[in-house]
Design a protein around this motif. Structure first.
Motif, PDB file in Angstrom:
ATOM      1  N   THR A  30      16.226  -0.558  55.777  1.00 51.81           N
ATOM      2  CA  THR A  30      17.145   0.042  56.748  1.00 51.81           C
ATOM      3  C   THR A  30      17.726  -1.012  57.673  1.00 51.81           C
ATOM      4  OG1 THR A  30      15.888   2.110  56.690  1.00 51.81           O
ATOM      5  CG2 THR A  30      17.358   1.776  58.562  1.00 51.81           C
ATOM      6  N   GLU A  31      16.858  -1.899  58.166  1.00 54.01           N
ATOM      7  CA  GLU A  31      17.317  -2.930  59.099  1.00 54.01           C
ATOM      8  C   GLU A  31      18.224  -3.942  58.420  1.00 54.01           C
ATOM      9  OE1 GLU A  31      16.924  -2.769  62.327  1.00 54.01           O
ATOM     10  OE2 GLU A  31      15.846  -0.894  61.988  1.00 54.01           O
TER      11      GLU A  31
ATOM     12  N   ALA B  19      18.909  -6.960  47.781  1.00 50.45           N
ATOM     13  CA  ALA B  19      18.472  -8.219  47.185  1.00 50.45           C
ATOM     14  C   ALA B  19      17.594  -9.007  48.150  1.00 50.45           C
ATOM     15  CB  ALA B  19      19.683  -9.047  46.769  1.00 50.45           C
ATOM     16  N   THR B  20      17.967  -9.024  49.421  1.00 48.68           N
ATOM     17  CA  THR B  20      17.183  -9.747  50.423  1.00 48.68           C
ATOM     18  C   THR B  20      15.808  -9.113  50.599  1.00 48.68           C
ATOM     19  OG1 THR B  20      19.234 -10.357  51.565  1.00 48.68           O
ATOM     20  CG2 THR B  20      17.190 -10.569  52.800  1.00 48.68           C
ATOM     21  N   MET B  21      15.756  -7.785  50.615  1.00 47.70           N
ATOM     22  CA  MET B  21      14.471  -7.092  50.717  1.00 47.70           C
ATOM     23  C   MET B  21      13.551  -7.474  49.559  1.00 47.70           C
ATOM     24  SD  MET B  21      13.639  -3.036  50.239  1.00 47.70           S
ATOM     25  CE  MET B  21      13.889  -3.222  48.458  1.00 47.70           C
ATOM     26  N   TRP B  22      14.087  -7.468  48.330  1.00 41.70           N
ATOM     27  CA  TRP B  22      13.258  -7.787  47.167  1.00 41.70           C
ATOM     28  C   TRP B  22      12.795  -9.241  47.180  1.00 41.70           C
ATOM     29  CZ3 TRP B  22      10.512  -4.612  44.731  1.00 41.70           C
ATOM     30  CH2 TRP B  22      10.933  -3.295  44.534  1.00 41.70           C
TER      31      TRP B  22
ATOM     32  N   LEU C 217       3.246  -1.831  54.588  1.00 39.90           N
ATOM     33  CA  LEU C 217       2.331  -0.750  54.950  1.00 39.90           C
ATOM     34  C   LEU C 217       2.062   0.179  53.774  1.00 39.90           C
ATOM     35  CD1 LEU C 217       3.563   0.143  58.551  1.00 39.90           C
ATOM     36  CD2 LEU C 217       1.853  -1.518  57.822  1.00 39.90           C
ATOM     37  N   ASN C 218       2.997   0.248  52.850  1.00 38.89           N
ATOM     38  CA  ASN C 218       2.830   1.095  51.657  1.00 38.89           C
ATOM     39  C   ASN C 218       3.127   0.286  50.393  1.00 38.89           C
ATOM     40  OD1 ASN C 218       2.477   3.505  53.336  1.00 38.89           O
ATOM     41  ND2 ASN C 218       4.684   3.334  53.701  1.00 38.89           N
ATOM     42  N   PRO C 219       2.251  -0.666  50.043  1.00 39.75           N
ATOM     43  CA  PRO C 219       2.534  -1.541  48.898  1.00 39.75           C
ATOM     44  C   PRO C 219       2.677  -0.803  47.571  1.00 39.75           C
ATOM     45  CG  PRO C 219       0.262  -1.810  49.654  1.00 39.75           C
ATOM     46  CD  PRO C 219       0.953  -0.991  50.680  1.00 39.75           C
ATOM     47  N   ASN C 220       2.154   0.410  47.499  1.00 41.41           N
ATOM     48  CA  ASN C 220       2.274   1.204  46.270  1.00 41.41           C
ATOM     49  C   ASN C 220       3.301   2.323  46.416  1.00 41.41           C
ATOM     50  OD1 ASN C 220       0.174  -0.268  44.900  1.00 41.41           O
ATOM     51  ND2 ASN C 220      -1.326   0.870  46.133  1.00 41.41           N
ATOM     52  N   SER C 221       4.259   2.113  47.311  1.00 40.92           N
ATOM     53  CA  SER C 221       5.292   3.127  47.520  1.00 40.92           C
ATOM     54  C   SER C 221       6.032   3.428  46.218  1.00 40.92           C
ATOM     55  CB  SER C 221       6.302   2.626  48.559  1.00 40.92           C
ATOM     56  OG  SER C 221       7.409   3.497  48.647  1.00 40.92           O
ATOM     57  N   PRO C 222       6.338   4.712  45.955  1.00 41.49           N
ATOM     58  CA  PRO C 222       7.138   5.045  44.771  1.00 41.49           C
ATOM     59  C   PRO C 222       8.495   4.343  44.819  1.00 41.49           C
ATOM     60  CG  PRO C 222       6.213   7.018  45.774  1.00 41.49           C
ATOM     61  CD  PRO C 222       5.973   5.896  46.742  1.00 41.49           C
ATOM     62  N   MET C 223       9.139   4.255  43.659  1.00 43.31           N
ATOM     63  CA  MET C 223      10.414   3.563  43.539  1.00 43.31           C
ATOM     64  C   MET C 223      11.577   4.540  43.396  1.00 43.31           C
ATOM     65  SD  MET C 223      10.219   0.207  43.564  1.00 43.31           S
ATOM     66  CE  MET C 223      11.689  -0.212  42.611  1.00 43.31           C
ATOM     67  N   VAL C 224      12.732   4.092  43.843  1.00 42.01           N
ATOM     68  CA  VAL C 224      13.997   4.786  43.614  1.00 42.01           C
ATOM     69  C   VAL C 224      14.886   3.808  42.849  1.00 42.01           C
ATOM     70  CG1 VAL C 224      16.013   5.846  44.692  1.00 42.01           C
ATOM     71  CG2 VAL C 224      13.771   6.084  45.758  1.00 42.01           C
ATOM     72  N   TYR C 225      15.523   4.265  41.766  1.00 42.86           N
ATOM     73  CA  TYR C 225      16.256   3.325  40.916  1.00 42.86           C
ATOM     74  C   TYR C 225      17.769   3.499  40.931  1.00 42.86           C
ATOM     75  CZ  TYR C 225      11.759   1.929  39.029  1.00 42.86           C
ATOM     76  OH  TYR C 225      10.479   1.447  38.901  1.00 42.86           O
ATOM     77  N   LEU C 226      18.261   4.596  41.455  1.00 44.95           N
ATOM     78  CA  LEU C 226      19.699   4.822  41.459  1.00 44.95           C
ATOM     79  C   LEU C 226      20.179   5.148  42.870  1.00 44.95           C
ATOM     80  CD1 LEU C 226      20.166   6.990  38.230  1.00 44.95           C
ATOM     81  CD2 LEU C 226      20.820   4.611  38.550  1.00 44.95           C
ATOM     82  N   PRO C 227      21.331   4.589  43.309  1.00 39.90           N
ATOM     83  CA  PRO C 227      22.154   3.662  42.535  1.00 39.90           C
ATOM     84  C   PRO C 227      21.622   2.239  42.510  1.00 39.90           C
ATOM     85  CG  PRO C 227      23.149   4.028  44.675  1.00 39.90           C
ATOM     86  CD  PRO C 227      21.964   4.944  44.591  1.00 39.90           C
ATOM     87  N   LEU C 228      20.711   1.906  43.464  1.00 37.22           N
ATOM     88  CA  LEU C 228      20.119   0.571  43.507  1.00 37.22           C
ATOM     89  C   LEU C 228      18.607   0.690  43.533  1.00 37.22           C
ATOM     90  CD1 LEU C 228      22.415  -1.055  46.229  1.00 37.22           C
ATOM     91  CD2 LEU C 228      22.514  -1.484  43.778  1.00 37.22           C
ATOM     92  N   ALA C 229      17.919  -0.300  42.938  1.00 37.02           N
ATOM     93  CA  ALA C 229      16.454  -0.303  42.915  1.00 37.02           C
ATOM     94  C   ALA C 229      15.919  -0.536  44.323  1.00 37.02           C
ATOM     95  CB  ALA C 229      15.954  -1.388  41.968  1.00 37.02           C
ATOM     96  N   SER C 230      15.056   0.373  44.791  1.00 36.02           N
ATOM     97  CA  SER C 230      14.508   0.260  46.134  1.00 36.02           C
ATOM     98  C   SER C 230      13.163   0.966  46.194  1.00 36.02           C
ATOM     99  CB  SER C 230      15.473   0.875  47.151  1.00 36.02           C
ATOM    100  OG  SER C 230      14.998   0.685  48.470  1.00 36.02           O
TER     101      SER C 230
ATOM    102  N   ASP D 207       9.937   4.224  50.649  1.00 41.26           N
ATOM    103  CA  ASP D 207       9.710   4.147  52.098  1.00 41.26           C
ATOM    104  C   ASP D 207      10.630   3.140  52.789  1.00 41.26           C
ATOM    105  OD1 ASP D 207       8.653   1.740  51.225  1.00 41.26           O
ATOM    106  OD2 ASP D 207       6.902   1.826  52.542  1.00 41.26           O
ATOM    107  N   HIS D 208      11.629   2.637  52.065  1.00 45.03           N
ATOM    108  CA  HIS D 208      12.582   1.651  52.598  1.00 45.03           C
ATOM    109  C   HIS D 208      11.877   0.366  53.025  1.00 45.03           C
ATOM    110  CE1 HIS D 208      16.160   4.548  53.459  1.00 45.03           C
ATOM    111  NE2 HIS D 208      15.573   4.780  52.301  1.00 45.03           N
ATOM    112  N   CYS D 209      10.755   0.077  52.355  1.00 45.92           N
ATOM    113  CA  CYS D 209       9.972  -1.147  52.601  1.00 45.92           C
ATOM    114  C   CYS D 209       9.505  -1.223  54.060  1.00 45.92           C
ATOM    115  CB  CYS D 209      10.760  -2.399  52.235  1.00 45.92           C
ATOM    116  SG  CYS D 209       9.748  -3.898  52.177  1.00 45.92           S
ATOM    117  N   LEU D 210       8.600  -0.318  54.416  1.00 44.99           N
ATOM    118  CA  LEU D 210       8.034  -0.278  55.761  1.00 44.99           C
ATOM    119  C   LEU D 210       7.038  -1.431  55.924  1.00 44.99           C
ATOM    120  CD1 LEU D 210       8.276   1.582  58.266  1.00 44.99           C
ATOM    121  CD2 LEU D 210       6.188   2.709  57.480  1.00 44.99           C
ATOM    122  N   VAL D 211       7.262  -2.283  56.938  1.00 41.96           N
ATOM    123  CA  VAL D 211       6.430  -3.481  57.106  1.00 41.96           C
ATOM    124  C   VAL D 211       6.091  -3.696  58.578  1.00 41.96           C
ATOM    125  CG1 VAL D 211       7.469  -4.622  55.101  1.00 41.96           C
ATOM    126  CG2 VAL D 211       8.410  -5.051  57.389  1.00 41.96           C
TER     127      VAL D 211
END
Length: 367
Positions: free
Chosen positions: A60-61, A184-187, A341-354, A357-361
């Motif tokens: 998100t950020e 891309a930056t998140m990944w 915080l959620n390293p095993n968070s489920p994935m969303v693949y469309l339209p972009l791989a993410s 939890d929007h990578c909560l850290v």
């Protein structure tokens, strides 16, 4: 996207327009200007995340940051319109691209068309104001932004881009230079935290860049970024392994025979990029995150590395996206750390791989 965007013009006009807009977007002068703009936005944002003491949704950020970057690059820092309104209009426009095209009040597509009309008004007023200012004085090179550069470009006959073209190209770059860069930056950050030995190797390279810097220099330069060989490999491996864009869409312009299968002229073709980037025939241990596979002695076969498409339709925002990633990673490995915080968070693949939890850290400064 408009009649003059890259998506809807003839192949010959596409080639001409790409040639004319290459310098304002990817030229040396443009990228040099962009470095300080990106760093001036990224630096304070990262500091703010670290100082908050609260969990941060990195996806998100980063979306907010890349939106600020692309609008700053396009319009400059001193704008006199409502940025929140612009962001809302831009969001509606983006949603329209992946909607069912029903132009009826209440439908996503209808909202997108309405948003486009409002954005065109804002851009047209901005261009008018720039022409008035230009008649009074020439802007200094350090004050210029992408709109200035697009207004100045000329073809071989001395003809400048018309207003409709400038507006359509600008809207296209608002879309192309935003969400994909954030993902891309998140990944890249996630992959580095999962591979501490790679992170340390990258950190060592960045420390060497700082060590060689003149004591009077403040901030990164494009020359320094182009000297970051290992960082470049980390970026390319992130783009391959992150597999952000799932496909590109084309049309067969002639009958094509592929291993005995006929693809008739006029058929629509979907090139599934995610399969290409993890094909073991193209990459050894494709599921492994290994930047060293991009050593200069190893070159990907043609058609096996397509994070930004390929050929004449190569994404024109490629260099800008890589620049944003490089500047973020430079500051991240030198000054910050994060814990998912959620390293095993489920994935969303469309339209972009993410991550769902929007990578909560927990994002913090290094001690």
């Amino acid at each position: 996207m408009g009649n003059r965007s890259f998506h809807g013009i003839s192949p010959a006009e596409h080639k001409r327009l790409r040639r004319l807009t290459a310098a304002p977007i990817n030229g040396l002068e443009a990228l040099t200007l962009f470095v300080s703009k990106i760093e001036d936005i990224l630096g304070p944002s990262m500091e703010k995340w670290a100082e908050s003491g609260q969990p941060v949704a990195l996806m998100t950020e980063m979306n907010k940051v890349t939106y600020m970057v692309i609008t700053n690059i396009l319009f400059g820092a001193n704008v006199d319109y409502d940025m929140q309104k612009m962001e809302s209009l831009f969001y509606d426009l983006a949603q329209g691209l992946i909607s069912i095209p029903i132009n009826f009040p209440g439908c996503t597509y209808h909202k997108a068309l309405k948003a486009r009309r409002e954005l065109v008004k804002i851009l047209r007023a901005n261009l008018d104001e720039r022409r008035r200012v230009k008649n009074k004085k020439e802007r200094a090179i350090e004050e210029k932004d992408m709109l200035d550069l697009l207004m100045e470009v000329e073809d071989e006959d001395g003809e400048k881009l018309d207003e409709e073209t400038i507006i359509d190209v600008s809207l296209m770059f608002l879309l192309a230079g935003h969400e994909t860069s954030a993902h891309a930056t998140m990944w890249a950050a996630i992959f580095l935290k999962e591979h501490p030995e790679i992170l340390q190797k990258l950190k060592k390279e960045q420390e060497e860049i700082i060590r060689r810097r003149p004591p009077t220099q403040k901030g990164l330069t494009l020359k320094e970024i182009r000297q970051m060989n290992y960082l470049s490999m980390v970026v390319d491996e992130t783009l391959r392994r992150g597999n952000l864009s799932f496909a590109v869409f084309r049309e067969a312009t002639a009958d094509v025979d592929i291993d005995g299968y006929l693809v008739p002229r006029g058929w629509r073709v979907v090139v599934y990029l995610r399969a290409i980037h993890v094909d073991p025939e193209n990459y050894s241990k494709p599921e492994e995150f290994n930047p060293s596979r991009w050593e200069q002695t190893v070159k990907a076969k043609a058609g096996t590395f397509l994070p930004f498409g390929g050929g004449s339709k190569l994404c024109p925002g490629m260099d800008l996206a890589k620049l944003e990633m490089s500047i973020f990673l430079h500051h991240f490995v030198l000054h910050y750390d994060m814990e998912r915080l959620n390293p095993n968070s489920p994935m969303v693949y469309l339209p972009l791989a993410s991550t769902y939890d929007h990578c909560l850290v927990n994002f913090k400064r290094n001690h």
